[in-house]
Scaffold this active site. Sequence first.
Site, mmCIF file in Angstrom:
data_model
loop_
_atom_site.group_PDB
_atom_site.id
_atom_site.type_symbol
_atom_site.label_atom_id
_atom_site.label_comp_id
_atom_site.label_asym_id
_atom_site.label_seq_id
_atom_site.Cartn_x
_atom_site.Cartn_y
_atom_site.Cartn_z
ATOM 1 N N CYS A 74 -16.201 -0.891 36.890
ATOM 2 C CA CYS A 74 -15.534 -2.200 36.957
ATOM 3 C C CYS A 74 -14.771 -2.476 38.248
ATOM 4 O O CYS A 74 -15.105 -3.397 38.986
ATOM 5 C CB CYS A 74 -14.569 -2.333 35.791
ATOM 6 S SG CYS A 74 -15.407 -2.271 34.212
HETATM 7 N N1 LIG Z 1 -18.163 0.862 31.226
HETATM 8 C C1 LIG Z 1 -17.007 0.271 31.200
HETATM 9 O O1 LIG Z 1 -15.981 0.918 31.251
HETATM 10 C C2 LIG Z 1 -16.910 -1.252 31.094
HETATM 11 C C3 LIG Z 1 -15.670 -1.796 30.736
HETATM 12 C C4 LIG Z 1 -15.552 -3.156 30.597
HETATM 13 C C5 LIG Z 1 -16.640 -3.970 30.865
HETATM 14 N N2 LIG Z 1 -17.838 -3.442 31.231
HETATM 15 C C6 LIG Z 1 -18.947 -4.361 31.487
HETATM 16 O O2 LIG Z 1 -19.859 -4.351 30.405
HETATM 17 C C7 LIG Z 1 -21.185 -4.537 30.866
HETATM 18 C C8 LIG Z 1 -22.057 -3.392 30.398
HETATM 19 O O3 LIG Z 1 -21.589 -2.201 31.000
HETATM 20 P P1 LIG Z 1 -21.866 -0.758 30.435
HETATM 21 O O4 LIG Z 1 -20.839 0.109 31.053
HETATM 22 O O5 LIG Z 1 -21.992 -0.766 28.952
HETATM 23 O O6 LIG Z 1 -23.306 -0.471 31.097
HETATM 24 P P2 LIG Z 1 -24.282 0.745 30.805
HETATM 25 O O7 LIG Z 1 -25.079 0.948 32.031
HETATM 26 O O8 LIG Z 1 -23.526 1.903 30.215
HETATM 27 O O9 LIG Z 1 -25.234 0.210 29.644
HETATM 28 C C9 LIG Z 1 -26.045 -0.895 29.776
HETATM 29 C C10 LIG Z 1 -27.266 -0.707 28.891
HETATM 30 O O10 LIG Z 1 -28.047 -1.895 28.997
HETATM 31 C C11 LIG Z 1 -29.416 -1.518 29.002
HETATM 32 N N3 LIG Z 1 -30.182 -2.611 29.554
HETATM 33 C C12 LIG Z 1 -30.362 -2.974 30.843
HETATM 34 N N4 LIG Z 1 -31.110 -4.081 30.917
HETATM 35 C C13 LIG Z 1 -31.407 -4.443 29.651
HETATM 36 C C14 LIG Z 1 -32.148 -5.507 29.090
HETATM 37 N N5 LIG Z 1 -32.711 -6.438 29.844
HETATM 38 N N6 LIG Z 1 -32.269 -5.544 27.754
HETATM 39 C C15 LIG Z 1 -31.695 -4.613 26.965
HETATM 40 N N7 LIG Z 1 -30.961 -3.598 27.444
HETATM 41 C C16 LIG Z 1 -30.821 -3.507 28.773
HETATM 42 C C17 LIG Z 1 -29.433 -0.240 29.801
HETATM 43 O O11 LIG Z 1 -30.597 0.510 29.542
HETATM 44 C C18 LIG Z 1 -28.159 0.466 29.292
HETATM 45 O O12 LIG Z 1 -28.417 1.270 28.175
HETATM 46 C C19 LIG Z 1 -21.075 -4.678 32.386
HETATM 47 O O13 LIG Z 1 -20.986 -6.013 32.718
HETATM 48 C C20 LIG Z 1 -19.772 -3.999 32.685
HETATM 49 O O14 LIG Z 1 -19.196 -4.491 33.884
HETATM 50 C C21 LIG Z 1 -17.997 -2.079 31.328
#
Ligand SMILES: NC(=O)c1ccc[n+]([C@@H]2O[C@H](COP(=O)([O-])OP(=O)(O)OC[C@H]3O[C@@H](n4cnc5c(N)ncnc54)[C@H](O)[C@@H]3O)[C@@H](O)[C@H]2O)c1
Length: 422
Positions: free
Chosen positions: A261
């Site tokens: 983030c």
């Molecule tokens: N990780 C954190 O601490 C955190 C905290 C707050 C917000 N976020 C936000 O949340 C969102 C997701 O982040 P995350 O950390 O969970 O990411 P991540 O990479 O851990 O997981 C994302 C998942 O989405 C899947 N994916 C990608 N494209 C796809 C599609 N077209 N259809 C279905 N699945 C798909 C990937 O295979 C993966 O499993 C981002 O915008 C991030 O900025 C993350």
Amino acid sequence: MNPEIAIVGAGYVGVPLAQVFADAGKRVVLVDVVQERVDMLNRGESYIEDVPSETLQKTVTSGLLSATTDFDVLRDADAILVAVPTPLSRQREPDLSFVLSAVGGIAGRLRKGHLVVLEATTYPGTTREEVLPVLERSGLKVGEDFNLAFSPERVDPGNETWTTKNVPKVVGGVTPECTERAAALYESAIDTVHRVSTPEAAELTKLLENIFRSVNIALVNELAQLCDRMGIDIWEVVDAAATKPFGFMPFSPGPGLGGHCIPIDPFYLTWKAREFGFYTEFIELAGKVNEAMPYFCRSLVSQALNHAKQRAMKGSKILVLGVAYKPDIGDMRESPALKLISLLQNAGAEVSYHDPHVRSFNEHGLALTSVPLEPAAYDCVVITTDHSSIDYAQLVDDAGLIVDLRNATGAKGTASEKVFKL
Ligand SMILES: NC(=O)c1ccc[n+]([C@@H]2O[C@H](COP(=O)([O-])OP(=O)(O)OC[C@H]3O[C@@H](n4cnc5c(N)ncnc54)[C@H](O)[C@@H]3O)[C@@H](O)[C@H]2O)c1
């Protein structure tokens, strides 16, 4: 039985969110493009540290949680939440390709009565300007046929006090009814829901939170560099300032920003602001200061080797202790340790690492495996991540020289005989 909630993206955000809804008795399906992840989830094997496999196993066995790569399952769910990555492109511009691909998959299955909520962090306007037109290509109208909202995820990996369940959820819908529907969904599983008037307000809320951290970390990183010149211990100063019971919140200096983030999200706003002829100077300045920290830390290692060992960096054996971006987890995304390792290697050092949470990694052109913690075998140990399982007193006893970028050793002053601190 049909799932009530589908979550697209089974990652750090999607999996804990699915678990929270399942804990509240909802039937949830996780939809991901990676078959291996889906198979693991269906076997009850968690790859997300915040959701232990035992917990996941029980939920999967009870039939409340399942996973699939088949987007057709979305047709049957009442609500579809989108938690896919929102990275920056190589040119450091927002990369919405994951969001648009996921939303494209939803549009083909959209039906009357669906609620769609975007959870991925992004710039204000994404939900209305990017997501909505794709969904309305289905011929259905927002507010009449389906509901659309934005609700930012606030997960903090590894934080056992503040979890997906008890961190308040901000919700902003395209219409008031969209807001209400999304809020009601979250209220069925999450302790507190805070409504805002638009998706844009919800989108900017998340960015404000991350920019706030980025700017304050940059401020203390800048002061850390000044303190180095002035011979003042920045950690002592931050601790002392934190005794003020009001109007101050402590931030720690460090080798740079890490995680999905803070190093990325602020630049989503910078990019969008340009459309309005506006320059977000605080964000740029914070980025500049924070991105320079690995370079500053490399010079600290160089100085320490010089003063304590009369050694050049070139040819020195250095152990980097901790490569995860924060303590007690194995998440390496955007970890500043990677940049620091590259810089030390480029300066001719022989670099190994030890991290109890990261057995090996292959990222940013580096492929390394964690070595046993044998501090005496190195010219210098650089503490990059302060994992709590490390015995720092023992480390100080065993190591010949330590550069402590996290104040993990608790040494007082900026440099003791063998501990040099940021
Ligand atoms: N990780 C954190 O601490 C955190 C905290 C707050 C917000 N976020 C936000 O949340 C969102 C997701 O982040 P995350 O950390 O969970 O990411 P991540 O990479 O851990 O997981 C994302 C998942 O989405 C899947 N994916 C990608 N494209 C796809 C599609 N077209 N259809 C279905 N699945 C798909 C990937 O295979 C993966 O499993 C981002 O915008 C991030 O900025 C993350």
